[in-house]
Every structure is written in C-alpha cells, then in structure tokens.
Design an enzyme around this catalytic site. Structure first.
Site, PDB file in Angstrom:
ATOM      1  N   HIS A  26     -21.723 -58.284   0.627  1.00  0.00           N
ATOM      2  CA  HIS A  26     -22.279 -59.614   0.381  1.00  0.00           C
ATOM      3  C   HIS A  26     -23.649 -59.484  -0.288  1.00  0.00           C
ATOM      4  O   HIS A  26     -24.455 -58.657   0.136  1.00  0.00           O
ATOM      5  CB  HIS A  26     -22.404 -60.363   1.708  1.00  0.00           C
ATOM      6  CG  HIS A  26     -22.834 -61.781   1.544  1.00  0.00           C
ATOM      7  ND1 HIS A  26     -21.990 -62.764   1.072  1.00  0.00           N
ATOM      8  CD2 HIS A  26     -24.030 -62.378   1.750  1.00  0.00           C
ATOM      9  CE1 HIS A  26     -22.649 -63.914   1.010  1.00  0.00           C
ATOM     10  NE2 HIS A  26     -23.893 -63.706   1.415  1.00  0.00           N
ATOM     11  N   MET A  80     -12.561 -64.037  -2.522  1.00  0.00           N
ATOM     12  CA  MET A  80     -13.242 -65.309  -2.291  1.00  0.00           C
ATOM     13  C   MET A  80     -12.519 -66.239  -1.311  1.00  0.00           C
ATOM     14  O   MET A  80     -12.408 -67.428  -1.537  1.00  0.00           O
ATOM     15  CB  MET A  80     -13.485 -66.022  -3.630  1.00  0.00           C
ATOM     16  CG  MET A  80     -14.294 -65.198  -4.624  1.00  0.00           C
ATOM     17  SD  MET A  80     -15.834 -64.535  -3.963  1.00  0.00           S
ATOM     18  CE  MET A  80     -16.788 -66.019  -3.808  1.00  0.00           C
ATOM     19  N   SER A 112     -15.913 -55.606 -10.411  1.00  0.00           N
ATOM     20  CA  SER A 112     -16.983 -54.626 -10.635  1.00  0.00           C
ATOM     21  C   SER A 112     -17.128 -53.671  -9.445  1.00  0.00           C
ATOM     22  O   SER A 112     -17.394 -52.482  -9.623  1.00  0.00           O
ATOM     23  CB  SER A 112     -18.315 -55.305 -10.965  1.00  0.00           C
ATOM     24  OG  SER A 112     -18.872 -55.917  -9.828  1.00  0.00           O
ATOM     25  N   ASN A 113     -16.923 -54.152  -8.220  1.00  0.00           N
ATOM     26  CA  ASN A 113     -16.968 -53.247  -7.070  1.00  0.00           C
ATOM     27  C   ASN A 113     -15.710 -52.388  -6.989  1.00  0.00           C
ATOM     28  O   ASN A 113     -15.762 -51.246  -6.549  1.00  0.00           O
ATOM     29  CB  ASN A 113     -17.206 -54.011  -5.762  1.00  0.00           C
ATOM     30  CG  ASN A 113     -18.681 -54.267  -5.538  1.00  0.00           C
ATOM     31  OD1 ASN A 113     -19.483 -53.337  -5.465  1.00  0.00           O
ATOM     32  ND2 ASN A 113     -19.053 -55.526  -5.442  1.00  0.00           N
TER      33      ASN A 113
END
Length: 193
Positions: free
Chosen positions: A112, A93, A16-17
């Site tokens: 974050h 991750m 999504s980013n």
C-alpha cells in the site's frame, strides 16, 4: 532441496509490482516462482506481461458471477491446482472476502502506498498530498477482512518534497515498492522454511 515458493500475484492494472517481482526472481534475489496471475479486469496490461512470461493466468469479470463467494471459490480452486504457497496482492483493487482469507490465512500480503494506518483505501497518494503531510511511504502488510488493516510487516518512509506533483510522488513511492516488495517476500519465504 525444497521447491521454490509458489506465488499467486493478484493485480488489476499495469502490473509494475508484478514486473518488480518477476525481475527479482530472474535476478536470483527472490527464491520463488509466479505460479499464476489472478486479474479481475479483462484487458489489464498485467495480463499481457504474465502471458509473455508464460505464467498461467486466471482472468475474470466479477459481474459474471452472482456473488463474491462464487468468484473467490473459483479463484481458490485455481490456486489449489497450481499449489500456491503465498498470495501477493499487487494493485488488486478489491477487498478479499472470507472464502480466500480463510484458505490463505497468514499467507496473503498486500502493498500500500502510504505509511499505514495513515491513508488507507483508495487514492492514498491523493490523500497524503491533500493532507499536506511531509512524509508518506510504503507499507507491506498481511491481508485481513478490513481495508488495509492487517498486521504490518514492513514500512519505508518517503519524503514529500515541496511542490511535488502526484506523478512525482507516485514515481518515488513505486521505486520504493519495487525494491521493498520482493525483498519482503523473500524474507517471509525464508522465515517460513
């Protein structure tokens, strides 16, 4: 006229980013190009998005390498080939090790979903809800050897409404992320010119 800044986006999931960065580039709000997507999860949705945009990808399974140094050396080689200026972690991750940190010192950033130093690491949203805080938020920071411990570049608070679900808070945080990340990347590129 200087060429556009070359970004390496590191992601492990849906992207999504990555989408937000791509949208900002296409809308002329971010003067950069995504030179390569680095993904540590074969089959992650973000890979398909990058391929649709004809962005080079380096997809790897960490288990195929003997050590973190081995796969990071391969990543560094790929980044050099496409002349990357900035590494942008977008839901990647895993902790970045010394091989990449030393090669891209001060040119690697992360986003974050909390107001660091509160709630670092995995499941920041769950941590915030569990703690019962009234405000969470989004932090963009430089990457160092710690987990979400690098120097903070930008933060934006998000109010946690009463009875807010995990999904509701995540949606609110992502709205902020998708606006703040491209804007902050653009600011860093301008400052670096």
């Amino acid at each position: 006229m200087k060429d556009k800044a070359q970004l390496a986006v590191f992601a492990s999931g849906t992207g999504s980013n990555y989408d937000a960065i791509d949208r900002a580039i296409k809308q002329g709000e971010l003067d950069a190009e995504v030179a390569i997507l680095v993904c540590d999860r074969p089959g992650a949705q973000v890979i398909e998005k990058a391929e649709q945009n004809k962005v080079a990808t380096f997809v790897f399974n960490p288990k195929d390498y003997q050590t973190k140094t081995d796969f990071e050396a391969e990543i560094a080689k790929q980044l050099r080939e496409v002349k990357v200026d900035w590494i942008v972690l977008a839901g990647y991750m895993r902790l970045v090790g010394p091989t990449l940190l030393s090669a891209y010192q001060g040119k690697m950033i992360n986003i974050h979903p909390s107001l660091l130093p509160a709630f670092p690491g995995l499941d920041a949203i769950g941590q915030a809800l569990q703690a019962g805080v009234k405000v969470s938020g989004v932090t963009i920071h430089y990457v160092d050897q710690g987990m979400d411990t690098g120097k903070i570049i930008a933060q934006q608070p998000v109010k946690i409404e009463e009875d807010m679900t995990r999904e509701g808070l995540q949606c609110k945080l992502q709205e902020v992320e998708h606006m703040l990340y491209p804007k902050t990347i653009q600011q860093l590129i301008k400052e670096g010119e």
